[in-house]
Every structure is written in structure tokens, then in C-alpha cells.
Design an enzyme around this catalytic site. Structure first.
Site, PDB file in Angstrom:
ATOM      1  N   CYS A  18       0.827  -1.208   0.000  1.00  0.00           N
ATOM      2  CA  CYS A  18       0.000   0.000   0.000  1.00  0.00           C
ATOM      3  C   CYS A  18       0.860   1.255   0.000  1.00  0.00           C
ATOM      4  O   CYS A  18       1.365   1.683   1.048  1.00  0.00           O
ATOM      5  CB  CYS A  18      -0.921  -0.022   1.218  1.00  0.00           C
ATOM      6  N   CYS A  31      -0.371   4.076   2.180  1.00  0.00           N
ATOM      7  CA  CYS A  31      -0.184   3.870   3.627  1.00  0.00           C
ATOM      8  C   CYS A  31       1.280   4.076   4.015  1.00  0.00           C
ATOM      9  O   CYS A  31       1.577   4.654   5.051  1.00  0.00           O
ATOM     10  CB  CYS A  31      -0.571   2.447   4.039  1.00  0.00           C
ATOM     11  N   ASP A  32       2.201   3.582   3.206  1.00  0.00           N
ATOM     12  CA  ASP A  32       3.591   3.459   3.651  1.00  0.00           C
ATOM     13  C   ASP A  32       4.588   4.316   2.867  1.00  0.00           C
ATOM     14  O   ASP A  32       5.769   4.386   3.238  1.00  0.00           O
ATOM     15  CB  ASP A  32       4.040   1.994   3.562  1.00  0.00           C
TER      16      ASP A  32
END
Ligand code: NDP
Length: 328
Positions: free
Chosen positions: A133, A136-137
């Protein structure tokens, strides 16, 4: 007992909930405890959902769908389904909390899960440089050299997005041409921070405590070489989430839930399926939403056949400037 329980809270689940709620079926949506909102929660800009000419962030789109479903009376539970009893006229849904809900019908709209490479280092270094992701990261990889594996739209989207943070992004693809749509390809080709490594697969993810490289294998001659990177984003597609119904519903050879023609009817009476979990081909937010509509209409028809369908819903808060009216 409920008229209908909807399992899943992506575009298919929430669209089914909007339609079912407006048909006065008072649906319960089991939205999942950590993955509520589905795959679009991991997406940045959605540019191809009709009605948003300027684009919309994935999480914002999902929040709007949820609000629309709740406005008409859908109840959303942030819990996970742990088991299902689908045979017979009363369907039973057991949640992680231990609570059991009963319904005359089920709409199964659990979407799909990230595909994995199947390498030992993938699990071991998950969260230590391996991610599925970018939104997300990506932030953790400021000024780092990283790689994205995959040749589809997801890989191009992730690679482009990651160039906001990383100093360099390799895209590793097992073929010499991409599956991604032309516009996504062109964007990636034009990005000076992206370099393509063609005809290569990831043979191993290197690093003890954190990712520090990849072993790449040529798909042409099998030769291997190491590539120094600090992060790997796996974007090689998704598999339908069918684990709760493997032995309960008929599946297709592609692993999706079998449905009867263009309907959402599964192999078990009173159980309907929608979205990515039935779709091996198109898998767009808008097709999933359409599929959720089909499921809700099929449920209405099914319940009407049993003398259980409701009346048309009336909106709580009508469109500004218009008098209260039954919404059609
Ligand atoms: P796709 O199935 O389209 O692509 C998966 C890619 O990963 C392919 O290039 C495939 O290679 C490669 N791949 C699969 N398995 C492996 C493996 N084990 N090792 C190495 N490579 C592998 O998945 P996507 O997630 O990219 O897209 C899914 C759907 O979502 C599509 O319909 C896409 O259009 C849509 N989408 C749309 C977006 C948008 O429009 N903004 C954004 C993201 C997704 P190969 O080509 O060799 O099969």
C-alpha cells in the site's frame, strides 16, 4: 431476523446498502474491523468515477457512499464475519465479537485481497520494507531507492505516487510490455524518477532486519542479479476473498463466486454476491457499484417472492430547495 445482511463495505457493499435501504429493507452492513471501505481506502486520486470531474480521494468517495447508505437507514457494523451458515431460509452470520445475526438473505461483497509473490522474505519483511500500500507506507521512503513489482494499473499508480517521496522508483515487470492502461503507462514513462526493469521477476527479497535489496531473475535466460533497494511495493493484482464460502458456494475456475448469468444469484438460494468477488475481469469501483445495485434488486425480488419486500424509502433530508417527496 433481518431482511438482508450485506457483508463488505466497498463500492459494491455500500451501493447494495443504498438500494436496499431505500427499499426499506433496513440492511445491516458488516464493514470489517480494519478494512472497512475496501480497496479504495488505499487509493489516492480516483479520476474515473463518474460525477467527480475533478477527481476524488478514494477514502472520501467511500465516506460519501457510507453516508448515503446510512442516510436511508443502513446500519453499519465495524466487525468481521468469522463464519456463515447459508443453507435453509434463515442465514446465520457470526461476527468476531461472538454475536450471531440472522437474515432472510445475504449479499456477499467482500472484494479481493492483495496478491502475494509467495517468497519467504515477503512475510518476514512485511512492514520492514515490504508493503502492499503506497498511500499507507510511501511516506516512510523519503529520498530512498525503492521498487514496485507489477505491470498493471495498480503498479503504475503506486510507482507514480511513490515518486512524491522516493528519490528513485524501479518498476520490475516480468514481461517487456505493460498490462496497464495507456494513460497510466504514459504517465509512468514520462516520470523521470521511474526506471523500468523489464523481463525480470523477484526471486528473493534480501535483508535481515529490513529490506536492503532484491535478487532479480531474468524471465528470458534465467540469469540472476542483485538490486540495491530499501523498499518493495508489491502491486501484482488481487484475488477474490472467498475464504468464508469456499465450501458453501460454487466458485468459478478463476476463483470468483459463481453467479447465474448477469444476476447476482449464487448457487445457494437467498445468497447473492456482488463486486470484485464475482468479477475476474473489470474490477473497477464503478462496475462494483453497478454489481451492488444488481444484488440489491435481486434481493428485493427474492424477498417479494416470499412476501417480504418493503415500501419505497423516503429520504430524511431531501435535496435542498425541493419539497419532501418519496424518492424514486
Ligand atoms: P492486474 O491483474 O491488472 O495486473 C497485475 C500485474 O501484476 C500484471 O502486470 C501481472 O503480470 C503482474 N503479476 C501478477 N502476478 C505476478 C507475479 N506472481 N509476479 C510478478 N508479476 C505478477 O492488477 P491491478 O491490481 O494492476 O489492476 C486490477 C484492476 O484494477 C484492473 O482492472 C485495473 O485496470 C484496475 N485499476 C485501475 C486503476 C485506475 O484506473 N486508476 C488503478 C488501479 C487498478 P502480467 O501482465 O504478466 O500478467
Amino acid at each position: 431476523m433481518r431482511h438482508v445482511i450485506i457483508i463488505g463495505s466497498g463500492p459494491a457493499g455500500y451501493t447494495a446498502a443504498i438500494y436496499a435501504a431505500r427499499a426499506n429493507l433496513e440492511p445491516l452492513v458488516v464493514a470489517s474491523s480494519v478494512e472497512a471501505g475496501g480497496e479504495l481506502m488505499n487509493t489516492t486520486e480516483v479520476e474515473n468515477f463518474p460525477g467527480f470531474p475533478e477527481g476524488i480521494q478514494g477514502p472520501d468517495l467511500m465516506a460519501k457512499m457510507q453516508a448515503q447508505a446510512e442516510r436511508f437507514g443502513a446500519e453499519v457494523l465495524y466487525d468481521d464475519v468469522v463464519s456463515l451458515e447459508l443453507d435453509g431460509p434463515v442465514k446465520k452470520v457470526t461476527l468476531g465479537s461472538g454475536k450471531v445475526h440472522e437474515a432472510a438473505s445475504i449479499i456477499y461483497a467482500t472484494g479481493s485481497a492483495y496478491r502475494k509473490l509467495g517468497l519467504e522474505g515477503e512475510e518476514r519483511l512485511s512492514g520492514r520494507g515490504v508493503s502492499w500500500c503506497a498511500t499507507c507506507d510511501g511516506f516512510f521512503f523519503r529520498e530512498r531507492t525503492i521498487a514496485v513489482v507489477g505491470g498493471g494499473d495498480s503498479a503504475m499508480e503506486e510507482a507514480n505516487f511513490l515518486t512524491k517521496f522516493a528519490s528513485k522508483v524501479y518498476v520490475i515487470h516480468r514481461k517487456d510490455s505493460l498490462r496497464a492502461s495507456k494513460i497510466m503507462q504514459e504517465r509512468a514513462f514520462a516520470n523521470p524518477k521511474i526506471e523500468f526493469i523489464w523481463n525480470s521477476e523477484v526471486a528473493d527479497i534480501l535483508g535481515d532486519e529490513a529490506v536492503n535489496g532484491l535478487r532479480l531473475r531474468s524471465t528470458v535466460d534465467g540469469s540472476e542479479r542483485d538490486l540495491e533497494i530499501e523498499g518493495l511495493f508489491v502491486a501484482i493484482g488481487n484475488d477474490p476473498r472467498t475464504h468464508l464460502v469456499h465450501d458453501k458456494l460454487e466458485l468459478t475456475s478463476q476463483g470468483t463466486i459463481w453467479v447465474d448469468g448477469r444476476s447476482s444469484r449464487t448457487s445457494v438460494e437467498g445468497v447473492f454476491a456482488a463486486g470484485d468477488v464475482i468479477d475476474p475481469t473489470y474490477r473497477q469501483a464503478i462496475t462494483a457499484a453497478g454489481s451492488g445495485t444488481v444484488a440489491a434488486l435481486d434481493v428485493e425480488h427474492f424477498l417479494a417472492g416470499r412476501g417480504e419486500a418493503g415500501e419505497p424509502a423516503v429520504a430524511d433530508s431531501p435535496i435542498e430547495g425541493l419539497p419532501d417527496a418519496a424518492v424514486v
